[in-house]
Design a protein around this motif. Sequence first.
Motif, PDB file in Angstrom:
ATOM      1  N   SER A   1       0.934  -1.147  -0.249  1.00 37.95           N
ATOM      2  CA  SER A   1      -0.021   0.166   0.041  1.00 37.95           C
ATOM      3  C   SER A   1       0.772   1.298  -0.039  1.00 37.95           C
ATOM      4  O   SER A   1       2.136   1.025   0.296  1.00 37.95           O
ATOM      5  CB  SER A   1      -0.828   0.060   1.328  1.00 37.95           C
ATOM      6  N   GLU A   2       0.387   2.280  -0.362  1.00 39.09           N
ATOM      7  CA  GLU A   2       1.099   3.588  -0.385  1.00 39.09           C
ATOM      8  C   GLU A   2       0.374   4.705   0.679  1.00 39.09           C
ATOM      9  O   GLU A   2      -0.705   4.843   0.899  1.00 39.09           O
ATOM     10  CB  GLU A   2       0.912   4.093  -1.604  1.00 39.09           C
ATOM     11  N   VAL A   3       1.372   5.444   1.033  1.00 38.65           N
ATOM     12  CA  VAL A   3       0.939   6.654   1.986  1.00 38.65           C
ATOM     13  C   VAL A   3       1.616   7.897   1.284  1.00 38.65           C
ATOM     14  O   VAL A   3       2.618   7.764   0.821  1.00 38.65           O
ATOM     15  CB  VAL A   3       1.622   6.274   3.304  1.00 38.65           C
ATOM     16  N   ILE A   4       0.953   9.008   1.149  1.00 37.87           N
ATOM     17  CA  ILE A   4       1.368  10.315   0.732  1.00 37.87           C
ATOM     18  C   ILE A   4       1.517  11.139   1.905  1.00 37.87           C
ATOM     19  O   ILE A   4       0.771  11.165   2.932  1.00 37.87           O
ATOM     20  CB  ILE A   4      -0.026  10.985  -0.029  1.00 37.87           C
ATOM     21  N   LEU A   5       2.961  11.668   1.729  1.00 39.36           N
ATOM     22  CA  LEU A   5       3.448  12.640   2.968  1.00 39.36           C
ATOM     23  C   LEU A   5       4.323  13.295   2.538  1.00 39.36           C
ATOM     24  O   LEU A   5       4.894  13.139   1.229  1.00 39.36           O
ATOM     25  CB  LEU A   5       3.886  11.181   3.997  1.00 39.36           C
ATOM     26  N   GLY A   6       4.823  14.356   3.347  1.00 42.41           N
ATOM     27  CA  GLY A   6       5.746  15.560   2.980  1.00 42.41           C
ATOM     28  C   GLY A   6       7.173  15.051   2.932  1.00 42.41           C
ATOM     29  O   GLY A   6       7.685  13.972   3.689  1.00 42.41           O
ATOM     30  N   ASP A   7       7.876  15.656   1.912  1.00 44.73           N
ATOM     31  CA  ASP A   7       9.288  15.035   1.672  1.00 44.73           C
ATOM     32  C   ASP A   7      10.070  15.708   2.657  1.00 44.73           C
ATOM     33  O   ASP A   7      11.179  14.951   2.696  1.00 44.73           O
ATOM     34  CB  ASP A   7       9.632  15.593   0.245  1.00 44.73           C
ATOM     35  N   ASP A   8       9.595  16.549   3.673  1.00 45.89           N
ATOM     36  CA  ASP A   8      10.341  17.036   4.890  1.00 45.89           C
ATOM     37  C   ASP A   8       9.719  16.369   6.159  1.00 45.89           C
ATOM     38  O   ASP A   8       9.987  17.270   6.988  1.00 45.89           O
ATOM     39  CB  ASP A   8      10.530  18.491   4.644  1.00 45.89           C
ATOM     40  N   SER A   9       8.752  15.503   6.065  1.00 43.95           N
ATOM     41  CA  SER A   9       8.334  15.033   7.201  1.00 43.95           C
ATOM     42  C   SER A   9       9.086  14.332   8.136  1.00 43.95           C
ATOM     43  O   SER A   9       9.839  13.644   7.509  1.00 43.95           O
ATOM     44  CB  SER A   9       6.880  14.344   6.801  1.00 43.95           C
ATOM     45  N   HIS A  10       8.649  14.155   9.288  1.00 42.70           N
ATOM     46  CA  HIS A  10       9.482  13.500  10.387  1.00 42.70           C
ATOM     47  C   HIS A  10       9.418  11.991  10.066  1.00 42.70           C
ATOM     48  O   HIS A  10      10.173  10.911  10.058  1.00 42.70           O
ATOM     49  CB  HIS A  10       8.704  13.590  11.843  1.00 42.70           C
TER      50      HIS A  10
END
Length: 378
Positions: free
Chosen positions: A84-93
């Motif tokens: 599965s895929e998660v969308i998240l910030g490229d600078d996220s923790h």
Amino acid sequence: IKMVTPVIRTVDLRSDTVTKPTESMRSAMANAEVDDDVLGNDPTAVLLEREVAAIAGKEAAMFVPSGTMGNLISVLVHCDERGSEVILGDDSHIHIYENGGVSSLGGVHPRTVKNEEDGTMEISSIEAAVRSPKGDLHYPVTKLICLENTQANCGGRCLPIEYIDKVGELAKKHGLKLHIDGARIFNASVALGVPVRRIVQAADSVSICLSKGIGAPVGSVIVGSKSFITKARWLRKTLGGGMRQIGVLCAAALVALRENVAKLEDDHKNAKILAEGLNRIERLKVNVAAVETNIVSFYWQIYVDLPKDPKFIAEDACKSLEVLGVLVIPQTTFRIRIVLHHQISDSDLDYVLSCFEVVCFQILNCLAQLQKRKLDVN
């Protein structure tokens, strides 16, 4: 650059995780009523979980030893199929600082979207990143969107409620879940002047850190629906996070929750005072307007004149400050991060500013000598 000024005191600004338990926390830990939490019977843990769930406006909650485990469990509950895929910030923790756990342990594929300076991701970019089960079979299927509030790597910026609501609407439109890494959600709540429950209203799950802004010695709590937390307890046990008499830790967290949230406003004021003071130092530039909570993140622009000289980078500036007893972290080659917390006093701020002045003065002298040598050679 050799520092010869004696250390007068130590001021630790590396993170708000460095606080020491207060006397009231130590007393609460010593007198905590406890039982076996794996068996579901620790009364202090139950009390903490109920209080945090109520604060977040969610049905249930579960204590975990760290925010990293809280985020990992949350992602794995929502992304319950490997691949599965998660969308998240490229600078996220979750993407930068959690050891790639969602992929290495959960088989979840991270799909990054650029974090803007204010910590947000463009709504259109998030939507463009969504991949449907009805789409091309070459791609993984998106199951989850993750936000971070406050966004640490963007200088502790607060995500606006309207923005979070829009991301929540987008998630529902595509049949996705929304998780918020709320490591410093109390900072966001105080800065925005809005209750935590309203900030996370659109979220299906939230990881709330107790050992950052509000200064508990250990732990985070994840919140969500009853069915979400039921699944989360299984995963916590799998990951080795099922502990026994955790009421000892939860007792300190309850004190932090009840006594230290009110202190966050002072942390934010001190961060602004420090940013303004640094900005007044010759050749230092700090975006004071961008300081919204307890984090001051700025470019060490004094070094831009000679960017190839290894002596003139943030890491060396931090080492020079450490000699004077001021502990801060180099965030990038030319960027320094400072984090305020409730155990920093007004006199500590004055001392920190004086140490920055000393370091900058020595560096400017060094720059002047280098310029003179160049002129002499020419």
